[in-house]
Design a protein around this motif. Structure first.
Motif, PDB file in Angstrom:
ATOM      1  N   TYR A   1      -6.305   4.068   4.002  1.00 26.93           N
ATOM      2  CA  TYR A   1      -7.143   3.891   5.187  1.00 26.93           C
ATOM      3  C   TYR A   1      -7.667   2.467   5.397  1.00 26.93           C
ATOM      4  O   TYR A   1      -7.744   2.004   6.516  1.00 26.93           O
ATOM      5  CB  TYR A   1      -8.355   4.825   5.131  1.00 26.93           C
ATOM      6  CG  TYR A   1      -7.981   6.263   4.942  1.00 26.93           C
ATOM      7  CD1 TYR A   1      -7.329   6.967   5.950  1.00 26.93           C
ATOM      8  CD2 TYR A   1      -8.251   6.917   3.743  1.00 26.93           C
ATOM      9  CE1 TYR A   1      -6.973   8.297   5.774  1.00 26.93           C
ATOM     10  CE2 TYR A   1      -7.894   8.242   3.565  1.00 26.93           C
ATOM     11  CZ  TYR A   1      -7.261   8.925   4.586  1.00 26.93           C
ATOM     12  OH  TYR A   1      -6.899  10.222   4.412  1.00 26.93           O
ATOM     13  N   HIS A   2      -8.069   1.822   4.334  1.00 27.87           N
ATOM     14  CA  HIS A   2      -8.734   0.531   4.446  1.00 27.87           C
ATOM     15  C   HIS A   2      -7.799  -0.634   4.115  1.00 27.87           C
ATOM     16  O   HIS A   2      -6.797  -0.470   3.436  1.00 27.87           O
ATOM     17  CB  HIS A   2      -9.950   0.468   3.511  1.00 27.87           C
ATOM     18  CG  HIS A   2     -11.022   1.420   3.899  1.00 27.87           C
ATOM     19  ND1 HIS A   2     -11.304   2.546   3.172  1.00 27.87           N
ATOM     20  CD2 HIS A   2     -11.873   1.435   4.946  1.00 27.87           C
ATOM     21  CE1 HIS A   2     -12.287   3.210   3.745  1.00 27.87           C
ATOM     22  NE2 HIS A   2     -12.647   2.558   4.832  1.00 27.87           N
ATOM     23  N   ILE A   3      -8.193  -1.798   4.598  1.00 29.27           N
ATOM     24  CA  ILE A   3      -7.499  -3.038   4.268  1.00 29.27           C
ATOM     25  C   ILE A   3      -8.224  -3.631   3.065  1.00 29.27           C
ATOM     26  O   ILE A   3      -9.454  -3.698   3.044  1.00 29.27           O
ATOM     27  CB  ILE A   3      -7.509  -3.992   5.471  1.00 29.27           C
ATOM     28  CG1 ILE A   3      -6.683  -3.362   6.607  1.00 29.27           C
ATOM     29  CG2 ILE A   3      -6.984  -5.367   5.099  1.00 29.27           C
ATOM     30  CD1 ILE A   3      -6.829  -4.030   7.939  1.00 29.27           C
ATOM     31  N   ILE A   4      -7.479  -4.016   2.059  1.00 23.43           N
ATOM     32  CA  ILE A   4      -8.067  -4.603   0.852  1.00 23.43           C
ATOM     33  C   ILE A   4      -7.965  -6.124   0.964  1.00 23.43           C
ATOM     34  O   ILE A   4      -6.887  -6.655   1.231  1.00 23.43           O
ATOM     35  CB  ILE A   4      -7.348  -4.123  -0.432  1.00 23.43           C
ATOM     36  CG1 ILE A   4      -7.263  -2.593  -0.473  1.00 23.43           C
ATOM     37  CG2 ILE A   4      -8.032  -4.680  -1.674  1.00 23.43           C
ATOM     38  CD1 ILE A   4      -8.588  -1.881  -0.466  1.00 23.43           C
TER      39      ILE A   4
ATOM     40  N   VAL B   1      -4.907  -8.441   0.704  1.00 23.39           N
ATOM     41  CA  VAL B   1      -4.162  -8.094  -0.502  1.00 23.39           C
ATOM     42  C   VAL B   1      -3.345  -6.825  -0.282  1.00 23.39           C
ATOM     43  O   VAL B   1      -2.212  -6.717  -0.739  1.00 23.39           O
ATOM     44  CB  VAL B   1      -5.121  -7.904  -1.697  1.00 23.39           C
ATOM     45  CG1 VAL B   1      -4.392  -7.444  -2.937  1.00 23.39           C
ATOM     46  CG2 VAL B   1      -5.893  -9.175  -1.962  1.00 23.39           C
ATOM     47  N   GLY B   2      -3.923  -5.853   0.446  1.00 23.50           N
ATOM     48  CA  GLY B   2      -3.225  -4.589   0.680  1.00 23.50           C
ATOM     49  C   GLY B   2      -3.587  -4.019   2.040  1.00 23.50           C
ATOM     50  O   GLY B   2      -4.691  -4.231   2.538  1.00 23.50           O
ATOM     51  N   VAL B   3      -2.640  -3.299   2.641  1.00 23.72           N
ATOM     52  CA  VAL B   3      -2.848  -2.724   3.970  1.00 23.72           C
ATOM     53  C   VAL B   3      -2.290  -1.308   4.030  1.00 23.72           C
ATOM     54  O   VAL B   3      -1.333  -0.982   3.327  1.00 23.72           O
ATOM     55  CB  VAL B   3      -2.176  -3.572   5.080  1.00 23.72           C
ATOM     56  CG1 VAL B   3      -2.796  -4.944   5.169  1.00 23.72           C
ATOM     57  CG2 VAL B   3      -0.689  -3.680   4.859  1.00 23.72           C
ATOM     58  N   PRO B   4      -2.867  -0.458   4.909  1.00 21.08           N
ATOM     59  CA  PRO B   4      -2.253   0.853   5.138  1.00 21.08           C
ATOM     60  C   PRO B   4      -1.013   0.714   6.014  1.00 21.08           C
ATOM     61  O   PRO B   4      -0.806  -0.325   6.644  1.00 21.08           O
ATOM     62  CB  PRO B   4      -3.349   1.644   5.856  1.00 21.08           C
ATOM     63  CG  PRO B   4      -4.339   0.658   6.332  1.00 21.08           C
ATOM     64  CD  PRO B   4      -4.132  -0.610   5.580  1.00 21.08           C
TER      65      PRO B   4
ATOM     66  N   VAL C   1      -0.160  -1.074  10.196  1.00 25.63           N
ATOM     67  CA  VAL C   1      -1.121  -2.111  10.576  1.00 25.63           C
ATOM     68  C   VAL C   1      -0.373  -3.424  10.765  1.00 25.63           C
ATOM     69  O   VAL C   1       0.526  -3.749   9.993  1.00 25.63           O
ATOM     70  CB  VAL C   1      -2.215  -2.257   9.489  1.00 25.63           C
ATOM     71  CG1 VAL C   1      -3.181  -3.368   9.818  1.00 25.63           C
ATOM     72  CG2 VAL C   1      -2.958  -0.947   9.300  1.00 25.63           C
ATOM     73  N   VAL C   2      -0.730  -4.194  11.805  1.00 26.73           N
ATOM     74  CA  VAL C   2      -0.034  -5.460  12.072  1.00 26.73           C
ATOM     75  C   VAL C   2      -0.374  -6.537  11.047  1.00 26.73           C
ATOM     76  O   VAL C   2       0.389  -7.474  10.855  1.00 26.73           O
ATOM     77  CB  VAL C   2      -0.327  -5.988  13.496  1.00 26.73           C
ATOM     78  CG1 VAL C   2       0.150  -5.014  14.541  1.00 26.73           C
ATOM     79  CG2 VAL C   2      -1.790  -6.315  13.680  1.00 26.73           C
ATOM     80  N   ILE C   3      -1.499  -6.408  10.400  1.00 28.30           N
ATOM     81  CA  ILE C   3      -1.904  -7.378   9.373  1.00 28.30           C
ATOM     82  C   ILE C   3      -1.054  -7.156   8.134  1.00 28.30           C
ATOM     83  O   ILE C   3      -0.752  -6.020   7.760  1.00 28.30           O
ATOM     84  CB  ILE C   3      -3.400  -7.199   9.054  1.00 28.30           C
ATOM     85  CG1 ILE C   3      -4.240  -7.470  10.303  1.00 28.30           C
ATOM     86  CG2 ILE C   3      -3.826  -8.089   7.918  1.00 28.30           C
ATOM     87  CD1 ILE C   3      -5.694  -7.130  10.150  1.00 28.30           C
ATOM     88  N   LYS C   4      -0.678  -8.278   7.470  1.00 30.64           N
ATOM     89  CA  LYS C   4       0.170  -8.210   6.282  1.00 30.64           C
ATOM     90  C   LYS C   4      -0.541  -8.855   5.096  1.00 30.64           C
ATOM     91  O   LYS C   4      -1.399  -9.717   5.285  1.00 30.64           O
ATOM     92  CB  LYS C   4       1.480  -8.949   6.527  1.00 30.64           C
ATOM     93  CG  LYS C   4       2.287  -8.448   7.707  1.00 30.64           C
ATOM     94  CD  LYS C   4       3.567  -9.231   7.900  1.00 30.64           C
ATOM     95  CE  LYS C   4       3.438 -10.693   8.160  1.00 30.64           C
ATOM     96  NZ  LYS C   4       2.720 -11.201   9.267  1.00 30.64           N
TER      97      LYS C   4
ATOM     98  N   ARG D   1     -12.903  -3.386   0.200  1.00 33.35           N
ATOM     99  CA  ARG D   1     -12.177  -2.504   1.112  1.00 33.35           C
ATOM    100  C   ARG D   1     -12.815  -2.678   2.480  1.00 33.35           C
ATOM    101  O   ARG D   1     -14.036  -2.681   2.614  1.00 33.35           O
ATOM    102  CB  ARG D   1     -12.221  -1.058   0.651  1.00 33.35           C
ATOM    103  CG  ARG D   1     -13.610  -0.476   0.625  1.00 33.35           C
ATOM    104  CD  ARG D   1     -13.594   0.991   0.181  1.00 33.35           C
ATOM    105  NE  ARG D   1     -14.964   1.473   0.152  1.00 33.35           N
ATOM    106  CZ  ARG D   1     -15.643   1.908   1.204  1.00 33.35           C
ATOM    107  NH1 ARG D   1     -15.069   1.940   2.385  1.00 33.35           N
ATOM    108  NH2 ARG D   1     -16.896   2.322   1.096  1.00 33.35           N
ATOM    109  N   VAL D   2     -12.001  -2.871   3.496  1.00 35.03           N
ATOM    110  CA  VAL D   2     -12.511  -3.138   4.837  1.00 35.03           C
ATOM    111  C   VAL D   2     -11.908  -2.146   5.821  1.00 35.03           C
ATOM    112  O   VAL D   2     -10.684  -2.079   5.962  1.00 35.03           O
ATOM    113  CB  VAL D   2     -12.159  -4.584   5.289  1.00 35.03           C
ATOM    114  CG1 VAL D   2     -12.801  -4.887   6.620  1.00 35.03           C
ATOM    115  CG2 VAL D   2     -12.572  -5.600   4.241  1.00 35.03           C
ATOM    116  N   PRO D   3     -12.760  -1.376   6.516  1.00 35.69           N
ATOM    117  CA  PRO D   3     -12.210  -0.519   7.571  1.00 35.69           C
ATOM    118  C   PRO D   3     -11.557  -1.398   8.642  1.00 35.69           C
ATOM    119  O   PRO D   3     -12.095  -2.455   8.982  1.00 35.69           O
ATOM    120  CB  PRO D   3     -13.441   0.199   8.131  1.00 35.69           C
ATOM    121  CG  PRO D   3     -14.494   0.071   7.076  1.00 35.69           C
ATOM    122  CD  PRO D   3     -14.196  -1.207   6.350  1.00 35.69           C
ATOM    123  N   PRO D   4     -10.403  -1.009   9.172  1.00 36.47           N
ATOM    124  CA  PRO D   4      -9.712  -1.855  10.161  1.00 36.47           C
ATOM    125  C   PRO D   4     -10.577  -2.233  11.358  1.00 36.47           C
ATOM    126  O   PRO D   4     -10.448  -3.330  11.893  1.00 36.47           O
ATOM    127  CB  PRO D   4      -8.515  -0.999  10.586  1.00 36.47           C
ATOM    128  CG  PRO D   4      -8.257  -0.112   9.423  1.00 36.47           C
ATOM    129  CD  PRO D   4      -9.601   0.167   8.818  1.00 36.47           C
TER     130      PRO D   4
END
Length: 133
Positions: free
Chosen positions: A5-8, A46-49, A52-55, A90-93
């Motif tokens: 769920y979250h972006i690390i 560092v990590g993405v679900p 998501v367009v972010i890498k 951990r960051v919610p999108p």
């Protein structure tokens, strides 16, 4: 690293408490954890679900409360609820406002929109430059 769920993200310093002057002298600009203007809002992904367009490797600008310190019920300094350890959060999108590849341009994430100010053209009248209006 895939996450459900979250972006690390990795943050080197949660607070940017000092500034280096052109003379080389470093001064302290913040002595309080309550001041949000000195919180670091940029991080490296560092990590993405999935989907998501972010890498991983991208740089993001996120909400200031992600890295914010606070005081617990005993008055001790407590890390953010988003803190995972070793500088990872951990960051919610929906708390990420924009992103870019390390050498790329900034792109806003929906529903956010950022605009760049446009300089107003100046009109020259008989040798004088005056702003329109």
């Amino acid at each position: 690293m895939n996450t459900p769920y979250h972006i690390i993200v990795k943050v080197e310093e949660a607070y940017l408490n000092s500034k280096k002057l052109n003379s080389g002298v470093e001064i302290v600009v913040n002595t309080s954890i309550e001041k949000v203007e000195y919180l670091n809002r940029q991080a490296t992904v560092v990590g993405v679900p999935e989907g998501v367009v972010i890498k991983p490797g991208d740089i993001v600008v996120m909400h200031h409360n992600i890295t914010r310190l606070s005081y617990d019920m005993q008055g001790d300094v407590a890390k953010s609820n988003y803190y995972l350890g070793d500088g990872l959060y951990r960051v919610p999108p929906e708390e990420i406002f924009m992103y870019k590849e390390p050498e790329g341009e900034w792109s806003a994430l929906a529903p956010h929109c950022f605009v760049k100010p446009v300089k107003k053209e100046q009109e020259e009248i008989s040798g004088l430059i005056t702003p329109e209006g």
